[in-house]
Write a protein that holds these residues in place. Structure first.
Motif, PDB file in Angstrom:
ATOM      1  N   MET A   1     102.810 154.763  53.399  1.00  0.00           N
ATOM      2  CA  MET A   1     103.878 154.422  52.431  1.00  0.00           C
ATOM      3  C   MET A   1     103.382 154.643  51.002  1.00  0.00           C
ATOM      4  O   MET A   1     102.226 154.395  50.700  1.00  0.00           O
ATOM      5  N   GLU A   2     104.275 155.096  50.153  1.00  0.00           N
ATOM      6  CA  GLU A   2     103.876 155.338  48.761  1.00  0.00           C
ATOM      7  C   GLU A   2     103.529 154.027  48.043  1.00  0.00           C
ATOM      8  O   GLU A   2     104.126 152.992  48.293  1.00  0.00           O
ATOM      9  N   LEU A   3     102.576 154.162  47.123  1.00  0.00           N
ATOM     10  CA  LEU A   3     102.079 152.976  46.425  1.00  0.00           C
ATOM     11  C   LEU A   3     103.195 152.223  45.684  1.00  0.00           C
ATOM     12  O   LEU A   3     103.257 150.991  45.711  1.00  0.00           O
ATOM     13  N   ASP A   4     104.085 152.984  45.039  1.00  0.00           N
ATOM     14  CA  ASP A   4     105.213 152.366  44.320  1.00  0.00           C
ATOM     15  C   ASP A   4     106.014 151.435  45.233  1.00  0.00           C
ATOM     16  O   ASP A   4     106.399 150.340  44.858  1.00  0.00           O
ATOM     17  N   ASN A   5     106.278 151.945  46.425  1.00  0.00           N
ATOM     18  CA  ASN A   5     107.026 151.149  47.392  1.00  0.00           C
ATOM     19  C   ASN A   5     106.251 149.906  47.812  1.00  0.00           C
ATOM     20  O   ASN A   5     106.830 148.839  47.989  1.00  0.00           O
ATOM     21  N   VAL A   7     104.046 148.277  46.097  1.00  0.00           N
ATOM     22  CA  VAL A   7     104.073 147.297  44.999  1.00  0.00           C
ATOM     23  C   VAL A   7     105.426 146.586  44.962  1.00  0.00           C
ATOM     24  O   VAL A   7     105.496 145.355  44.886  1.00  0.00           O
ATOM     25  N   GLU A   8     106.493 147.380  45.037  1.00  0.00           N
ATOM     26  CA  GLU A   8     107.846 146.803  44.999  1.00  0.00           C
ATOM     27  C   GLU A   8     108.050 145.830  46.173  1.00  0.00           C
ATOM     28  O   GLU A   8     108.512 144.698  45.985  1.00  0.00           O
ATOM     29  N   LEU A   9     107.672 146.280  47.369  1.00  0.00           N
ATOM     30  CA  LEU A   9     107.921 145.454  48.560  1.00  0.00           C
ATOM     31  C   LEU A   9     107.032 144.206  48.584  1.00  0.00           C
ATOM     32  O   LEU A   9     107.453 143.150  49.058  1.00  0.00           O
ATOM     33  N   SER A  10     105.817 144.319  48.069  1.00  0.00           N
ATOM     34  CA  SER A  10     104.938 143.147  48.008  1.00  0.00           C
ATOM     35  C   SER A  10     105.559 142.074  47.122  1.00  0.00           C
ATOM     36  O   SER A  10     105.531 140.882  47.433  1.00  0.00           O
ATOM     37  N   PHE A  28     105.393 142.821  58.895  1.00  0.00           N
ATOM     38  CA  PHE A  28     105.524 143.250  57.504  1.00  0.00           C
ATOM     39  C   PHE A  28     104.223 142.980  56.734  1.00  0.00           C
ATOM     40  O   PHE A  28     103.726 143.841  56.004  1.00  0.00           O
ATOM     41  N   GLU A  29     103.662 141.810  56.919  1.00  0.00           N
ATOM     42  CA  GLU A  29     102.400 141.467  56.242  1.00  0.00           C
ATOM     43  C   GLU A  29     101.267 142.384  56.663  1.00  0.00           C
ATOM     44  O   GLU A  29     100.479 142.842  55.846  1.00  0.00           O
ATOM     45  N   ASP A  30     101.178 142.617  57.979  1.00  0.00           N
ATOM     46  CA  ASP A  30     100.105 143.490  58.471  1.00  0.00           C
ATOM     47  C   ASP A  30     100.198 144.877  57.849  1.00  0.00           C
ATOM     48  O   ASP A  30      99.191 145.472  57.486  1.00  0.00           O
ATOM     49  N   TYR A  31     101.414 145.376  57.727  1.00  0.00           N
ATOM     50  CA  TYR A  31     101.583 146.733  57.228  1.00  0.00           C
ATOM     51  C   TYR A  31     101.508 146.803  55.702  1.00  0.00           C
ATOM     52  O   TYR A  31     100.747 147.594  55.139  1.00  0.00           O
ATOM     53  N   ILE A  32     102.296 145.977  55.035  1.00  0.00           N
ATOM     54  CA  ILE A  32     102.410 146.086  53.572  1.00  0.00           C
ATOM     55  C   ILE A  32     101.257 145.383  52.848  1.00  0.00           C
ATOM     56  O   ILE A  32     100.709 145.900  51.883  1.00  0.00           O
ATOM     57  N   LEU A  33     100.902 144.209  53.294  1.00  0.00           N
ATOM     58  CA  LEU A  33      99.875 143.463  52.552  1.00  0.00           C
ATOM     59  C   LEU A  33      98.458 143.727  53.065  1.00  0.00           C
ATOM     60  O   LEU A  33      97.519 143.797  52.299  1.00  0.00           O
ATOM     61  N   ASN A  34      98.318 143.861  54.401  1.00  0.00           N
ATOM     62  CA  ASN A  34      96.961 144.011  54.943  1.00  0.00           C
ATOM     63  C   ASN A  34      96.583 145.455  55.260  1.00  0.00           C
ATOM     64  O   ASN A  34      95.485 145.724  55.751  1.00  0.00           O
ATOM     65  N   ASP A  35      97.515 146.357  55.010  1.00  0.00           N
ATOM     66  CA  ASP A  35      97.237 147.785  55.103  1.00  0.00           C
ATOM     67  C   ASP A  35      96.808 148.274  56.494  1.00  0.00           C
ATOM     68  O   ASP A  35      96.031 149.229  56.613  1.00  0.00           O
ATOM     69  N   LEU A  38     100.641 151.827  61.402  1.00  0.00           N
ATOM     70  CA  LEU A  38     101.692 151.554  62.391  1.00  0.00           C
ATOM     71  C   LEU A  38     101.084 151.496  63.799  1.00  0.00           C
ATOM     72  O   LEU A  38     101.416 150.607  64.585  1.00  0.00           O
ATOM     73  N   SER A  39     100.176 152.432  64.098  1.00  0.00           N
ATOM     74  CA  SER A  39      99.563 152.492  65.437  1.00  0.00           C
ATOM     75  C   SER A  39      98.713 151.257  65.705  1.00  0.00           C
ATOM     76  O   SER A  39      98.722 150.714  66.827  1.00  0.00           O
ATOM     77  N   GLU A  40      97.980 150.819  64.713  1.00  0.00           N
ATOM     78  CA  GLU A  40      97.149 149.622  64.893  1.00  0.00           C
ATOM     79  C   GLU A  40      98.016 148.403  65.193  1.00  0.00           C
ATOM     80  O   GLU A  40      97.712 147.625  66.097  1.00  0.00           O
ATOM     81  N   ILE A  41      99.108 148.268  64.428  1.00  0.00           N
ATOM     82  CA  ILE A  41      99.997 147.116  64.649  1.00  0.00           C
ATOM     83  C   ILE A  41     100.664 147.219  66.017  1.00  0.00           C
ATOM     84  O   ILE A  41     100.762 146.232  66.751  1.00  0.00           O
ATOM     85  N   ALA A  42     101.090 148.434  66.373  1.00  0.00           N
ATOM     86  CA  ALA A  42     101.738 148.656  67.676  1.00  0.00           C
ATOM     87  C   ALA A  42     100.802 148.228  68.809  1.00  0.00           C
ATOM     88  O   ALA A  42     101.213 147.502  69.731  1.00  0.00           O
ATOM     89  N   ALA A  43      99.541 148.630  68.722  1.00  0.00           N
ATOM     90  CA  ALA A  43      98.550 148.288  69.749  1.00  0.00           C
ATOM     91  C   ALA A  43      98.365 146.769  69.823  1.00  0.00           C
ATOM     92  O   ALA A  43      98.398 146.169  70.905  1.00  0.00           O
ATOM     93  N   GLU A  44      98.220 146.177  68.661  1.00  0.00           N
ATOM     94  CA  GLU A  44      97.980 144.730  68.562  1.00  0.00           C
ATOM     95  C   GLU A  44      99.146 143.920  69.119  1.00  0.00           C
ATOM     96  O   GLU A  44      98.976 142.894  69.776  1.00  0.00           O
TER      97      GLU A  44
END
Lengths: 114, 114
Positions: A1-5, A7-10, A28-35, A38-44
């Protein structure tokens, strides 16, 4: 995801995140805040990559809708900007003045809490 | 309804009202902001008095839940109080100083907009 997005979404998440359902919040936290990817979250989570992506899309849409309706992030940002101006103006005033010191102190406190 | 509740609910409505469904918003506004009676609203909307009452109860609960989760009214109130302090402190400073004038001006602007 682009950095601008990100920042906005955070920022939106910081204000309205508590309105998302627990499950959405975690992803959402795992993806946007903890970076995580998608594959890592899907597996988890035992989900498909597409499933994770959909939840992030829907959560982002939900957060943007809250801001569209309430404009509270915008309101806070405007206030923050003006308090920043106050702080700079107070700092510029030369010589010791107790009230000016207090104004600096209070403006710093507001900025820390906003 | 008690005045304390009216004040609290008006404030909550001011922040989160846009999240209520249109139908709820109309009834809530008529009762809380425009001071119509339950019977008057019931007649106007072709509903029972109990039906109107239920919607106001549910809307109030919904608004309080938003505040419970987001605390944005509380955050704004705290900020407002501190900006009020800044304004008073700036007013107390004697003699002319351009920056102090500006601080007064900006704090008034913040208070008008919050």
């Amino acid at each position: 995801m682009e950095l601008d997005n990100v920042v906005e979404l955070s920022l939106l998440y910081d204000f309205y995140g508590a309105l998302l359902k627990e499950h959405k919040r975690e992803i959402f936290e795992d993806y946007i805040l903890n970076d995580f990817s998608l594959s890592e979250i899907a597996a988890e989570k035992g989900m498909t990559r597409q499933g994770v992506y959909d939840i992030i899309k829907r959560s982002s849409k939900e957060l943007r809708l809250y801001e569209e309706k309430l404009s509270l992030v915008h309101k806070f940002q405007m206030t923050k900007e003006m308090v920043n101006q106050i702080q700079s103006l107070a700092k510029e005033i030369g010589g010791y003045n107790e009230n000016v010191e207090k104004i600096q102190h209070i403006s710093t406190k507001i900025l820390d809490e906003l």
